[in-house]
Structure formats: structure tokens, C-alpha cells
Design an enzyme around this catalytic site. Structure first.
Site, PDB file in Angstrom:
ATOM      1  N   GLY A 268       5.085   7.516   2.311  1.00 37.14           N
ATOM      2  CA  GLY A 268       5.462   6.230   1.626  1.00 37.14           C
ATOM      3  C   GLY A 268       4.826   5.624   1.339  1.00 37.14           C
ATOM      4  O   GLY A 268       3.701   5.187   1.366  1.00 37.14           O
TER       5      GLY A 268
ATOM      6  N   LYS B 157       6.239   0.190   7.334  1.00 35.88           N
ATOM      7  CA  LYS B 157       6.570   2.124   6.751  1.00 35.88           C
ATOM      8  C   LYS B 157       7.450   2.693   6.766  1.00 35.88           C
ATOM      9  O   LYS B 157       7.998   2.822   7.261  1.00 35.88           O
ATOM     10  CB  LYS B 157       5.343   2.613   7.606  1.00 35.88           C
ATOM     11  CG  LYS B 157       3.978   1.953   7.900  1.00 35.88           C
ATOM     12  CD  LYS B 157       3.030   3.594   9.076  1.00 35.88           C
ATOM     13  CE  LYS B 157       1.645   3.040   9.413  1.00 35.88           C
ATOM     14  NZ  LYS B 157       1.522   3.789   9.659  1.00 35.88           N
TER      15      LYS B 157
ATOM     16  N   GLY C 156       1.010  -1.403  -0.105  1.00 42.29           N
ATOM     17  CA  GLY C 156      -0.014  -0.596  -0.169  1.00 42.29           C
ATOM     18  C   GLY C 156       0.525   1.498  -0.118  1.00 42.29           C
ATOM     19  O   GLY C 156       2.263   0.899   0.024  1.00 42.29           O
TER      20      GLY C 156
ATOM     21  N   GLY D 146       1.130   4.834   1.554  1.00 37.41           N
ATOM     22  CA  GLY D 146       1.202   5.732   3.366  1.00 37.41           C
ATOM     23  C   GLY D 146       1.012   7.291   2.801  1.00 37.41           C
ATOM     24  O   GLY D 146       1.660   7.852   2.155  1.00 37.41           O
TER      25      GLY D 146
ATOM     26  N   ASP E  21      -9.304   9.476  15.555  1.00 38.70           N
ATOM     27  CA  ASP E  21     -10.056   9.656  14.222  1.00 38.70           C
ATOM     28  C   ASP E  21     -10.327   7.666  14.168  1.00 38.70           C
ATOM     29  O   ASP E  21      -9.867   6.653  13.574  1.00 38.70           O
ATOM     30  CB  ASP E  21      -8.586   9.636  13.727  1.00 38.70           C
ATOM     31  CG  ASP E  21      -9.273   9.255  11.935  1.00 38.70           C
ATOM     32  OD1 ASP E  21     -10.311   9.701  10.949  1.00 38.70           O
ATOM     33  OD2 ASP E  21      -7.905   9.193  11.109  1.00 38.70           O
TER      34      ASP E  21
END
Length: 876
Positions: A526, A546, A521, A523, A639
């Protein structure tokens, strides 16, 4: 429960075996049997083949109470009348008996042939299963027997504590079910040497006595009972999260979940006993809590292991006052060995011992007595703590030589010289170090302290450099006091140097320990990759990585590592675990545990309708437990949404995404602006939108939205409404409707989370307790929210989604990509949009819309149309 008696029996048909490639065929060597009459050799050959092909092991969660295929002696079953059921005795290739029973009175009327088993102990089980394997003749293939031939037989049971209670009348037996064959055989099958074996399973419960009898009634069929297996189900003993859960017999109710407390494995502890729930199918579900290895032990293969003891100790140089030793590193260090602790004492004087610490695998013990035996023990220390001491090793110093004994007169001179030298050396060291004494912990002591007490110099330096890592300390963090045992969240932004926060809370990992395998994926800063982490002395772990993109600014680096500074403070099974960071090489990386199923919202969309309500509640319970932990630490997430929940292969949900900074702007969409884009306000409490008031109570509001997402399998909250419409509707008191097939108890909890007054919302610990009660009492989840109450809480108008926006039923179905059902709707009288608006879920099923995803899509669209038709609903 199904059945005709006071106790019922559920039933489940598992398989029938017939023609095709998988159909067993009778060996050619037995073909001659099939030219014989129906009774006798024909059945013997047929049943022998059947029995030999069905000797299969039972699953691990099934415990046999009776298996006629494995009984070596006489079964002890009784048939009456005697000319009814007939036992066929054969042996297999190992000369073990094969027990089969047959009856074929198809030419005679009014058959009533009974076969009674011996007493069967239920071994404490309250729900048992009966598996029958049998063959049955097709009545149409029997000339002259159509009027009297049957193709079914009956099965009964009778509970009893008496092992010898055979004098049971027929009317005392309780009927379990009428058994029919999926496939029957014909004369043609006999010619082709094809065997058709049926398998049927029924369950009986709840049982209240120690045992029971089974009975089989023939009323005129041509049948062979090849095998009877009676068993109960259990959840097998398992180790999960370092807790041992014992074998647990399932409950009597097919929907019952039994809560089972686990016990921690050796060398592990927990505050609250971990729990799991045993389902009626013998599966462990909804794990709660875990054990942690004690200090000095490390988790490995479901156990807590200390560094293995040192076993190979070799003596080196031995003198009259010293012994030198060396040893090899333990076979299982369970981590990087930081140092060794060597304990030694004179033999038989164990209470007076000396400790030496060394980072090497060798030491020299000095100041020993000549000609004395000393006992040595060694243990290793890793980051987890100390291992166990090795076995005792004995070594003897050498005796004093004769020459030395004749020189005793020199000893006083030597002693005086040494003493004077030590004093002079101490004075010199005192003057040299007097200016730095305060730096090493001596406070305001002058240089005289070094002269008067030379040992203080050593103690001062030792306390600084050799501080025991397990010693309880009080830390000061930028004005925050961190007391031992009290976990409080510390905002990394309070640090003047953000790098200090990273090093305080996150472990530095060497880049060489990480293998990046693939990109999974993108982010905010990056790429996000999956890979492997292999730390020295530890097993390899799958991890998520990540990375910080090339060309980053210092601010981006600081913001990127800020999430690690937050995540590193958390330690909970429902919070994503930080393995460490890479900051000393490029690319800069954050390494976390790997969650195989990814984000919860995407996972639910891919598996729409695939989980039981209990499994969904288990997911929600995990999220609530994680949020309770964060709330207890004083951390507000801000969140919380299904997209920020990660789920692993065991369906354990973990809260993630701690790195976003939020600034509320004067935006027409009323969204929070972040570095990576805008976060919709659909998950945000009204007071947080209006007054920027973020608290654990605003997180509870968001949790209610997450509940709605989970039960609706990842549906978008408020559908396609604009953010402005959502804000307005929520302020006016409207709330999301219940998802389809939602238990009323869950929807009520959602509404509680959406109370306008934040003080009226439940706390996360209350939410966890509520969900635990639902899990312990699954029947409370059977009451669903009805359709009318679902619509009554719908939000205000959805723009152009009402019935008036479509000119025909076909246009509407095409618009929602359900055009395949247009013809079905028209044929059943739903030719206008007004008529379509009255369709219920039951109507859809009757029309043949059986796919759950299609039902949800159509019902969601219909609900939106109803909202516009009523032009505003009653607020909650």
C-alpha cells in the site's frame, strides 16, 4: 601548509567589498572629510566608517585570541621606523576606542615599514587563524607614484614563550603570506563616498609554544589596517544522542579529525562511551554510539527525565486508625502514569515502613495508631519506571475518645466474634476456589492450603496479576529460550499464530494518535506516508507510516505485519526504529521513525560529489554497525542494498526493509522472486545464488556492493549488464572496478568483502574496526586507486558498449547525453574512438569538463569500452 618558513600557513580569501548595492557608502555628514588631503582626516573618516560597519559577533565555533575592535585600552603595538605605520585614534558613538593603522609612503623608494603586535597567547590551540580587514589605494589613481607604489603588504609571525620578547630581528620572523586586496579604491570612489573594505583570512600551524607575535611589513603601499582578529576554531560543546561532548579545540592539520569520547547525561548509561569526531573546521562529524535513559527515566530535549514528583498532597478524612489522602498528577508525568506508590511510616521509625500501590490519585491508610504522626511520600510509575519520591508530608491520627475508653470490656467479645467470622469466611472461600487454585499459581496444593493459609489465595492471585514488570524473567517462545540480557532474533514464522508474534514484539498504537500528512511513496502492500505521532504524555514525533491497502487478504495482512514482528526485536541507532502498529482499526499501519533524506541510493544521486570522503566513510560505518548488531543477534538480512538504507538529516544511516520473503526459482535472470517483484542478484553472494546459502558472510558480500554504491554516489552496480552476465563474470573471478577517486583502503575492503570463499570475508565487527581506524587516521584515505588498476578489475564484456559500437565521437557523446562536449573533443584532437579510449580524468579536466557528474558519466562509458577492447581482463 603554505608559507616560506619552516612552518607554513594556509590561506583562505573570504570576501572583498566593492561597488554595487551592497557597497557601504560614506554618510553625507562626513562628505567634507574627502576634500581633505590623503593623510589625516580623509583616512580618519574612511576608517571610522569601516570600523563601525564591521563590529560583528564571531561564530560559535571561533574563539578570539585578539580582536583589535574590542580592545578598550592601548593595543601596545610598536611601529618602526617611527615615521612608517601611524595609529589613528578615534572613538565610536559609545566612546570606545577604534584602533586603526595606516601607512602611505608611495612617493618614496625602498620602503620597509614594520608594525609589531604585542604577545598573543594561543590558549592551547595548535592552529590559529588571522582575519585582516583593510582598505588599499589603487596605484594607478596616484599621479607620479607608479614607479614606487605597491598594492600588497606582508604578514609574519614569530613563536615565543616570552611575553616580553620584543627584541626580535626581522629575519627571525616567518612569513605567513603576501596580502593583496581584492578591491582597491580610487579618487573616483572618494568622490562618490564609496568605501571598499577587504577581508582576508590566513591560518598558521602547527604551533608548539605558548604564544606568538604578528608583524606587518609595508613595502610602499597606501594602506589602512582597519582591524585584526586572531582566533582558533573549536567544536562547541554539544549534547548528541544523550551524550555530552565538551568544547574541543581542533587539530593542527587541516584534514585532521579528533576522536572525542562523550559522557552520558544524568540518569543515562551506555556499554561503550559514545564518540564523535571534531573536524578542522569546528564541526562535529561521524557520531558513533549513544546513551540510553536508565529505567525510570525518559528522553526529553536531550535529557533523561523521571516523572516529576507529586507536590500537591491534601488530607481527607482522618480518624483514630486511618488517614485519607488525595493528590494531583505531577506537572511533568513524562508518559502515561500507570500507578502510584505510597510509602508511609510512623515518624522517627523510618526503617519500618508500609507500601501501598494505587492507580487512583487517592488512598486511605488503615491500621494506624491513634494520636500518632505518620510520614507519607508518593511517587509515580510510567512505562519507563518509577520517578522520585515526593517531599515528606506529615499527618496525625485523632486520639481515642473517652467513650471508647470506657467500653474496653466489649473489646474481647468483638475480637472473638471477628475471629470466628474470618475463619468461617476463609473456609467458604477455600471450598469455592479449591478447583481453580492451580490456575493461579498454587501448583498441586489442595483446597486445604486455602483453609490453613488464607493468605496464599491473595498471594497466588497477586503473583499472576501484579507481577513486577521489571522483574527478570525467562520466556519460552515456541521452543526458544530467551534468557535475560541475551538478545537473540526469533523468527516470527515459528509462531502458530502470527498475531501473537506481532503483539509480542510490537506496541499497539491508537489510530487517533496518528496524523497522516502526505503520501511519500508506494510500498509492496500500500501507500507509504509521512505524518506525526502524538502519544499521551510524550512529545510529538515525525513518523513514516506504511498502510495496508483496502481489500487485503489474511495472508497479505500476516505478511505485512511480519515486518513489524521482525523490526520490533531490534534496538540500535543504525537500525530503523519501530514506533508501533495499528491492528485494531483500519487501515492497518506500521509506524516507524521518519528519515528525512529517504533512501540512500536516491539521496546520493541527488547530491553527487557533495560530501567529503570522511562523511562517506561515516555513512558506511553506521551501516556496518547496524549489520554487526543484526549479525550478533543471529539475523541474516539477505537484501542489503543502498535502496534499503535510510538516511536522516544528520547523515545517520539506518538499515531497513526486513519484510521480504525470498524464493529462488529457475529464472533465466537468476533473480529472487518476492511478493513485490524481483530483486536483482547484483547484491547477492555467489553461494547464495547457487546453493541458497544465506549467512552473515553473504550479507558481508552485499555490504561490499553497498560500499561501492556509496563511493560512486548511487551508481548502478555492473551498469547495464544482464544478470546472467553478472553471475558468469563473478563466478570467473571478475569484480567491480574501483569507483572514481576512491581511496585505496576502501576499495581493498570492498575486495575483501567479495572473496569467493565466504570464510575469508571479514566479519562485521572487523569491518567496523577497520572503518574506525580510517576515521581516526584521515591521511590513510588520501591514497587513491589509480586508473590502470581500476580497469584491471573490470568485469567482462558489456555487450555493445565498446568503441566499435559507435561510428563517431559525436555519436558516442550523444548516446551518453554528453553531446555538448563534441566540439571540445574534436578541437583537441580526439576525433576517433580509438583516441577517445585513451582519455584520462586529468584530460577531461583539461578539456573543461569540470562537473563531477559529467566526468563520472564519460569515464564510466570509457571504462566499459576498454573492457570490450581488451576482450576480457585478468580476474581478481
Amino acid at each position: 601548509m603554505r608559507g616560506s618558513g619552516p612552518r607554513g600557513a594556509g590561506h583562505r580569501r573570504t570576501q572583498g567589498r566593492g561597488g554595487g548595492d551592497d557597497t557601504p557608502r560614506v554618510p553625507a555628514s562626513l562628505a567634507g572629510c574627502y576634500s581633505a588631503p590623503l593623510k589625516g582626516p580623509l583616512w580618519t573618516c574612511l576608517l571610522l566608517c569601516a570600523a563601525l560597519r564591521t563590529l560583528l559577533a564571531s561564530p560559535s565555533n571561533e574563539v578570539n585570541l585578539l580582536d583589535s575592535r574590542t580592545v578598550m585600552g592601548d593595543l601596545g603595538w610598536i611601529a618602526f621606523p617611527k615615521n612608517g605605520w601611524e595609529e589613528i585614534g578615534e572613538v565610536d558613538e559609545n566612546y570606545a576606542p577604534i584602533h586603526t593603522y595606516q601607512v602611505c609612503k608611495v612617493m618614496e623608494q625602498n620602503q620597509n615599514n614594520w608594525l609589531l603586535t604585542s604577545w598573543i597567547s594561543n590558549e592551547g590551540a595548535s592552529r590559529i587563524f588571522i582575519e585582516l580587514k583593510f582598505t588599499l589605494r589603487d596605484c594607478n589613481s596616484l599621479p607620479g607614484g607608479l614607479g614606487t607604489c605597491k598594492e600588497t603588504f606582508n604578514m609574519y609571525y614569530f613563536e615565543s614563550d616570552d611575553e616580553n620578547g620584543r627584541s626580535i630581528k626581522e629575519n627571525q620572523y616567518i612569513k605567513i603570506d603576501t596580502i593583496a586586496a581584492d578591491e582597491s579604491f580610487t579618487e573616483l570612489d572618494l568622490g562618490d563616498r564609496v568605501m571598499k573594505l577587504n577581508t582576508e583570512v590566513r591560518d598558521v600551524g602547527p604551533l608548539s609554544k605558548k604564544g606568538f607575535y604578528l608583524a606587518f611589513q609595508d613595502v610602499g603601499a597606501c594602506i589602512a589596517l582597519v582591524s585584526v582578529r586572531v582566533y582558533y576554531k573549536k567544536c562547541p560543546s554539544v549534547v548528541r544522542h544523550l551524550a555530552i561532548f565538551p568544547d574541543t579545540i581542533t587539530g593542527a592539520d587541516s584534514s585532521q579529525l579528533l576522536e572525542v569520547s562523550g559522557s552520558c547525561v544524568n540518569h543515562s548509561v551506555t556499554d561503550d562511551p559514545p564518540k564523535m569526531h571534531c573536524s578542522a573546521e569546528g564541526e562535529w562529524l561521524v557520531p558513533i554510539g549513544k546513551c540510553m535513559c536508565k529505567a525510570g527515566y525518559e528522553e526529553k530535549n536531550g535529557t533523561c527525565q523521571a516523572p516529576s514528583p507529586v507536590t500537591n498532597v491534601k488530607k481527607g478524612k482522618i480518624a483514630k486508625n486511618s488517614i485519607s489522602l488525595s493528590w494531583q498528577e505531577p506537572d511533568r508525568p513524562n508518559g502515561i502514569i500507570l500507578e502510584y506508590e505510597i510509602k508511609y511510616f510512623e515518624k522517627d521509625q523510618e526503617t519500618s515502613y508500609t507500601i501501598i500501590k494505587s492507580k487512583e490519585t487517592s488512598i486511605t491508610a488503615e491500621g494506624l495508631k491513634p494520636a500518632s504522626v505518620y510520614v507519607f511520600q508518593i511517587r509515580a510509575r510510567t512505562a519507563a519506571g518509577y520517578g522520585v519520591f515526593s517531599r515528606r508530608f506529615e499527618f496525625e491520627t485523632t486520639p481515642v475518645s473517652v467513650a471508647a475508653s470506657n467500653d474496653q470490656s466489649q473489646i474481647p467479645i468483638i475480637a472473638v466474634s471477628v475471629t470466628v467470622g474470618v475463619i468461617l469466611l476463609a473456609v467458604m472461600i477455600g471450598f469455592l476456589l479449591s478447583g481453580s487454585c492451580c490456575d493461579c499459581g498454587c501448583g498441586r496444593a489442595s483446597s486445604l492450603c486455602a483453609v490453613a493459609h488464607p493468605s496464599l489465595i491473595w498471594r497466588c492471585g497477586y503473583s499472576k496479576a501484579k507481577q513486577d514488570p521489571e522483574e527478570e524473567k525467562m520466556h519460552f517462545h515456541n521452543g526458544h529460550i530467551k534468557l535475560p540480557g541475551v538478545r537473540t532474533y526469533i523468527d516470527p514464522h515459528t509462531y502458530e499464530d502470527p498475531n501473537q508474534a506481532v503483539h509480542e514484539f510490537a506496541k499497539e498504537i491508537e489510530a487517533s494518535c496518528i496524523t497522516i500528512e502526505r503520501v511519500i511513496g508506494a510500498g509492496e502492500f500500500g501507500e507509504v506516508c509521512s505524518g506525526r505521532l502524538k502519544l499521551p504524555g510524550k512529545r510529538e514525533l515525525p513518523v513514516a507510516i506504511k498502510t495496508l491497502k483496502v481489500g487485503y487478504t489474511e495472508k497479505q495482512r500476516r505478511d505485512f505485519l511480519g515486518e513489524a514482528s521482525i523490526m520490533g526485536q531490534f534496538d540500535h541507532p543504525n537500525i530503523i526504529h519501530l514506533e508501533g502498529v495499528v491492528t485494531k482499526s483500519k487501515p492497518v499501519m506500521i509506524v516507524t521513525e521518519y528519515m528525512e533524506n529517504g533512501s540512500l541510493d536516491t539521496f546520493l544521486k541527488k547530491n553527487d560529489g557533495q560530501f567529503t570522503v570522511i562523511q562517506l566513510v561515516g555513512m558506511l560505518r553506521g551501516i556496518a554497525a547496524g549489520m554487526k548488531y543484526l549479525s550478533d543477534m543471529g539475523y541474516v538480512h539477505r537484501d542489503l542494498a543502498a535502496r534499503n538504507i535510510l538516511i536522516n538529516s544528520n547523515l545517520v544511516c539506518k538499515v531497513s526493509d526486513f519484510g521480504l520473503s525470498r524464493v529462488l526459482e529457475d529464472d533465466p535472470e537468476a533473480a529472487y522472486t518476492t511478493r513485490g517483484g524481483k530483486i536483482p542478484i547484483r547484491w547477492t553472494a555467489p553461494e547464495a545464488i547457487a546453493f541458497r546459502k544465506f549467512t552473515s558472510s553473504s550479507d558481508v558480500w552485499s555490504y561490499g556492493i553497498v560500499m561501492w554504491e556509496v563511493v560512486s554516489y548511487g551508481e548502478r552496480p555492473y551498469w547495464e549488464m544482464t544478470n546472467q552476465d553478472v553471475i558468469k563474470a563473478v563466478e570467473e573471478g571478475y569484480r567491480l572496478p574501483s569507483p572514481m577517486d576512491c581511496p585505496a583502503a576502501l576499495y581493498q575492503l570492498m575486495l575483501d568483502c567479495w572473496q569467493k570463499d565466504r570464510n575469508s570475508r571479514p566479519k562485521f565487527d572487523e569491518i567496523v574496526n577497520m572503518l574506525d581506524k580510517l576515521i581516526r587516521n584521515p591521511s590513510s584515505l588520501k591514497t587513491l586507486v589509480n586508473a590502470s588498476s581500476r580497469v584491471s578489475t573490470l568485469l567482462a564484456e558489456h555487450g555493445s558498449l565498446g568503441s566499435g559500437a559507435y561510428r563517431s565521437v559525436g555519436e558516442w557523446l550523444e548516446a551518453i547525453k554528453m553531446g555538448r562536449y563534441t566540439e571540445i573533443f574534436m578541437e583537441n584532437g580526439y576525433s576517433s574512438m580509438d583516441a577517445v579510449a585513451q582519455v584520462t580524468l586529468e584530460d577531461l579536466r583539461r578539456l573543461g569538463v569540470t562537473l563531477v557528474g559529467h566526468q563520472k558519466k564519460i569515464m564510466s562509458s570509457l571504462q566499459e569500452m576498454k573492457v570490450q577492447m581488451v576482450n576480457g581482463m585478468v580476474p581478481v
